[in-house]
Design an enzyme around this catalytic site. Structure first.
Site, PDB file in Angstrom:
ATOM      1  CD  GLU A  75      -3.165   0.615   2.013  1.00  0.00           C
ATOM      2  OE1 GLU A  75      -4.064  -0.048   1.438  1.00  0.00           O
ATOM      3  OE2 GLU A  75      -3.202   0.907   3.227  1.00  0.00           O
ATOM      4  CE  LYS A  77      -1.735   3.018   5.556  1.00  0.00           C
ATOM      5  NZ  LYS A  77      -2.549   2.065   6.346  1.00  0.00           N
ATOM      6  CE  LYS A 137      -7.389  -0.032   2.622  1.00  0.00           C
ATOM      7  NZ  LYS A 137      -6.288  -0.422   3.527  1.00  0.00           N
ATOM      8  CD  GLU A 186     -12.175  -3.633   4.793  1.00  0.00           C
ATOM      9  OE1 GLU A 186     -12.645  -2.933   5.715  1.00  0.00           O
ATOM     10  OE2 GLU A 186     -11.210  -3.275   4.074  1.00  0.00           O
ATOM     11  CG  ASN A 207      -9.661  -4.044   7.919  1.00  0.00           C
ATOM     12  OD1 ASN A 207      -8.656  -4.142   8.619  1.00  0.00           O
ATOM     13  ND2 ASN A 207      -9.978  -2.915   7.306  1.00  0.00           N
ATOM     14  CD  GLU A 237      -8.924  -5.789   3.490  1.00  0.00           C
ATOM     15  OE1 GLU A 237      -9.117  -4.632   3.898  1.00  0.00           O
ATOM     16  OE2 GLU A 237      -9.764  -6.424   2.832  1.00  0.00           O
ATOM     17  CB  SER A 238      -5.446  -4.063   9.097  1.00  0.00           C
ATOM     18  OG  SER A 238      -5.993  -3.132   8.209  1.00  0.00           O
TER      19      SER A 238
END
Length: 606
Positions: A75, A77, A137, A186, A207, A237-238
Site C-alpha cells: 500500500e 499511504k 482503496k 472487505e 480486515n 488486511e491490516s
C-alpha cells in the site's frame, strides 16, 4: 475514534456528489467503458481470447493474487486516522515502483483525501507507471466510484460490505466484472461473509482492524478463514508488522495479505518487502530463493574454465550426492536432499536352543555386520540401452539438455524419466505447443525438482513474463522475438532478481552470430527459427567465444554432427523428439525413446 467509519463515509458521499457535478455519471461510465474496450483491443492483438476467438479480460488482480504461495498487496499511504501522518516525505510514485520491482503482486493506492491524504491523481500516475495491477482503496459509497476507478487505471476496487446494502454491493461487483476489474470485498464478521458471498464476491478480505474505532485484532482472520470457500481468494488486511507475522497467515491458508504501515515506515522498502517474501517462502517449506522446489545444477561445459556453468542453474553439488527421484507433492514440497543409504539388514536371529541345535562355540567371535549397500544411482532403470555408461545425474557431463514444448502430463513424465536439465513451456499464442499459465504450473509440479523450467516468449509484455516468474512457474525466460537491449533492461527491472534471461537468435548469416555475441542477455541460444524444425550452417559458430546453446532442427540423427561442428554448452530439441501423431489434446507430444537417444548421443565424446 468512535464511529470514524461513519464519519468518513458521510464525507465521501459529499465528495462524490461534488464530483458528479463536474463529471456526470454518464460521462464517467463512458470513460470507464472506453478504458475497458482499449484493453480488449490490446488483448485481441496479444491473442488473449476466449474459445470462440473473442477477446477477453485477464482480470490481472485476481490472477496475481492466485499465484502459488502468499501474495503481497503493498500500500501507498501517506496518513491514516489511527496513525496520523506516516510519511512526511511522500514520493508516492517511487514508493509504488519500489513495490512493483521487489515482488509485490499488486499495489494499493489510497484516494481518500482528508484522513488518508490520498488523491485520484496519485492513483492515475501509479497505474500508468507500475507493471502490477493497482487497487483503488477508498470508501466506496456509490457505483460511480467503480467507474471512476476504471477510468483512472485501476484493475481492482475495494468494497466495504458494511457501507453498502446487498443490492448496491452486488451491482458494484458486477459492474467491476463488466469493466474487466476485480472487487476486493472487505468483511469483518460471519454475517458480512455471507452477504459478500451471496453478492458474488470472488475475493474476500478480512480486515483485522475494527473500522468503528480502528483497534486491531490480528486473530480475526484466523477465526473467519473457515467460512470462506477454497475457490474464493482470501485476503488478510491490516495488522501485519513484520516477518514474524507471515507464518501465521500462511498457516491459516491466506492467499494474500495487504501491507501498509509496516512498509511505509521502513527505511528500505525494497529490503523490507524482500524479508516478507522470504518469510513467506520459509513458512511454505521452500528453502530455495529461486522459487518452489530445488533445481539441479547445470553441467560444466566441456573445455570451459572451472566454475563456468550454463546460466540458470546453481553451482554443482558434490559428485557423491544423489538426488531423490520423487516428484514434489505440492508447491510447498521441501527441497530435495541427498538420498540416504539404505539401512543395513538386521542379522538373522539365532535359533532357539533345542535338541537339533548344535552348541555354539564360546570362543567364536561375533560376526561383523554387513556394510550398508551403496545407494542406487538416480536415473533410468539399470539396463536402459540409451543411458550412457558411467554417467551419474549429479554432476552431468556437458552439454546440458533442454526439451522444449512440454504440453501434457506424458511429456512431463518423459522428461523425468530421461533426467534432463531443462524443460521448456511455450507461451507464444501462435505456437501449436502453447500452454496457458495454469497448464504450465500444473506441469511444473509434475516435473522432478532437478529440472529447471524455461518459459519461451515472443515479444510478450515484460510484465506478463515477470508475473509468471514471480509465481515460481519458470526460473528462466527465453526470448524468441525482436526483443532488444531496452526490452531486456525493462524485464530485469520488473522480474524477480533470480530470473535468468536467455535470448534466442535466428541465424541466417555471420551478422546474426555477431548480434548474438553482443546480446545483453545472460545466455544466448542460436536457432534456425522458433519452432521451424530446420537447421542452419553450424560452422558459423566455430569462432563464438561466449558460451552458447544450439537449437533448430536438432534430432537424434544429427545431434552428433551438431556437437562436433559447434561445441555448444547446451542443446535444445523440440520437433526432433516428437511423436509422429499429436496427442489426444491435439498438440504435439514427445517421444520418450527419441529423447533418450538424443540425450545419449549429445553427451557422448565428440
Amino acid at each position: 475514534m468512535e464511529n470514524i467509519l461513519a464519519t468518513i463515509a458521510a464525507a465521501t458521499k459529499e465528495r462524490v456528489n461534488a464530483q458528479k457535478l463536474e463529471t456526470s455519471p454518464e460521462e464517467m461510465a463512458r470513460r470507464a467503458e472506453e478504458a475497458a474496450v482499449e484493453e480488449l483491443e490490446e488483448n485481441a492483438e496479444r491473442g488473449i481470447v476466449d474459445p470462440e476467438g473473442a477477446p477477453t479480460f485477464r482480470y490481472p488482480f485476481y490472477e496475481h493474487l492466485s499465484c502459488p504461495g502468499l501474495s503481497f498487496i503493498c500500500e501507498v499511504k501517506k496518513a491514516s486516522p489511527s496513525a496520523g501522518v506516516i510519511a512526511e516525505d511522500f514520493p508516492f510514485l517511487d514508493i509504488a515502483v519500489d513495490y512493483s520491482a521487489s515482488g509485490a503482486a499488486a499495489v494499493s493506492c489510497l484516494t481518500e483525501p482528508t484522513w488518508f491524504q490520498g488523491s485520484d491523481e496519485q492513483l492515475f500516475e501509479i497505474a500508468d507507471t507500475v507493471a502490477v495491477p493497482v487497487l483503488r482503496k477508498d470508501f466506496v459509497v456509490d457505483p460511480y466510484m467503480v467507474d471512476q476507478a476504471r477510468a483512472l487505471g485501476a484493475y481492482a476496487v475495494l468494497l466495504i460490505t458494511s457501507l453498502l446494502d446487498d443490492d448496491v454491493l452486488a451491482s458494484c461487483i458486477e459492474r467491476a466484472r463488466i469493466l474487466g476489474m476485480d472487487a476486493l470485498v472487505e468483511v469483518r464478521n460471519e454475517e458480512e461473509i455471507g452477504r459478500a458471498l451471496a453478492a458474488g464476491a470472488s475475493i474476500v478480505g478480512v480486515n483485522n482492524r475494527n473500522l468503528d474505532d480502528f483497534s486491531v485484532d490480528f486473530d480475526r482472520a484466523a477465526r473467519l478463514r473457515p467460512l470462506v470457500p477454497e475457490d474464493v481468494l482470501f485476503v488478510v488486511e491490516s495488522g501485519l508488522k513484520g516477518p514474524d507475522d507471515v507464518a501465521k497467515l500462511v498457516a491459516i491458508g491466506a492467499d494474500a495479505v495487504l501491507v501498509g504501515e509496516a512498509l511505509m515506515r521502513a527505511s528500505d522498502r525494497r529490503a523490507a518487502l524482500g524479508e516478507l517474501l522470504a518469510a513467506a517462502e520459509a513458512a511454505l517449506g521452500d528453502d530455495e530463493t529461486g522459487g518452489p522446489g530445488a533445481e539441479e545444477p547445470a553441467p560444466m561445459p566441456a573445455g570451459a574454465p572451472a566454475g563456468e556453468a550454463v546460466p540458470g542453474a546453481e553451482a554443482p553439488e558434490p559428485a557423491d550426492e544423489v538426488v531423490p527421484e520423487s516428484e514434489p507433492d505440492s508447491v510447498i514440497a521441501p527441497s530435495p536432499t541427498a538420498a540416504e543409504p539404505k539401512p543395513a539388514e538386521e542379522p538373522a536371529s539365532a535359533p532357539e536352543p533345542g535338541p537339533a541345535s548344535a552348541p555354539a562355540a564360546e570362543s567364536a567371535p561375533a560376526p561383523e555386520p554387513e556394510p550398508a549397500p551403496e545407494p542406487e544411482p538416480a536415473g533410468p532403470p539399470a539396463g536402459d540401452p540409451w543411458w550412457p555408461e558411467g554417467v551419474a545425474r549429479v554432476p552431468h557431463p556437458a552439454p546440458a539438455v533442454k526439451f522444449c514444448g512440454i504440453t501434457c502430463d506424458e511429456d512431463a513424465e518423459s522428461v523425468n524419466e530421461v533426467c534432463v536439465d531443462y524443460a521448456g513451456f511455450v507461451f507464444a499464442p501462435t505456437s501449436k505447443r502453447c500452454v496457458t499459465r495454469d497448464e504450465a504450473n500444473a506441469l511444473r509440479l509434475r516435473l522432478g525438482d532437478y529440472v529447471s523450467t524455461v518459459g519461451v516468449f515472443v515479444d510478450a509484455d515484460p510484465a506478463d513474463i515477470a508475473f509468471i516468474a514471480a509465481c515460481g512457474i519458470i526460473s528462466i525466460a527465453q526470448l524468441h522475438g525482436s526483443e532488444d537491449a531496452a526490452y531486456i533492461k525493462r524485464l530485469r527491472a520488473l522480474a524477480p532478481s533470480e530470473l535468468v534471461i536467455w535470448q534466442a537468435v535466428q541465424v541466417t548469416g555471420p551478422e546474426d552470430v555477431r548480434r548474438g555475441e553482443q546480446s545483453p542477455a545472460d545466455f544466448v541460444l542460436f536457432d534456425a527459427g522458433a519452432g521451424s524444425g530446420e537447421t542452419f550452417d553450424w560452422s558459423l559458430l566455430a569462432d563464438v567465444e561466449r558460451p552458447f546453446g544450439l537449437a533448430g532442427g536438432l534430432t537424434p540423427d544429427n545431434i552428433a554432427d551438431a556437437m562436433a561442428a559447434a561445441h555448444p554448452v547446451l542443446v535444445d530439441a523440440s520437433t526432433g523428439v516428437e511423436a509422429a501423431e499429436p496427442g489426444p489434446h491435439g498438440r504435439p507430444v514427445k517421444d520418450r525413446d527419441a529423447m533418450l537417444r538424443f540425450k545419449d548421443l549429445a553427451r557422448r565424446p565428440y
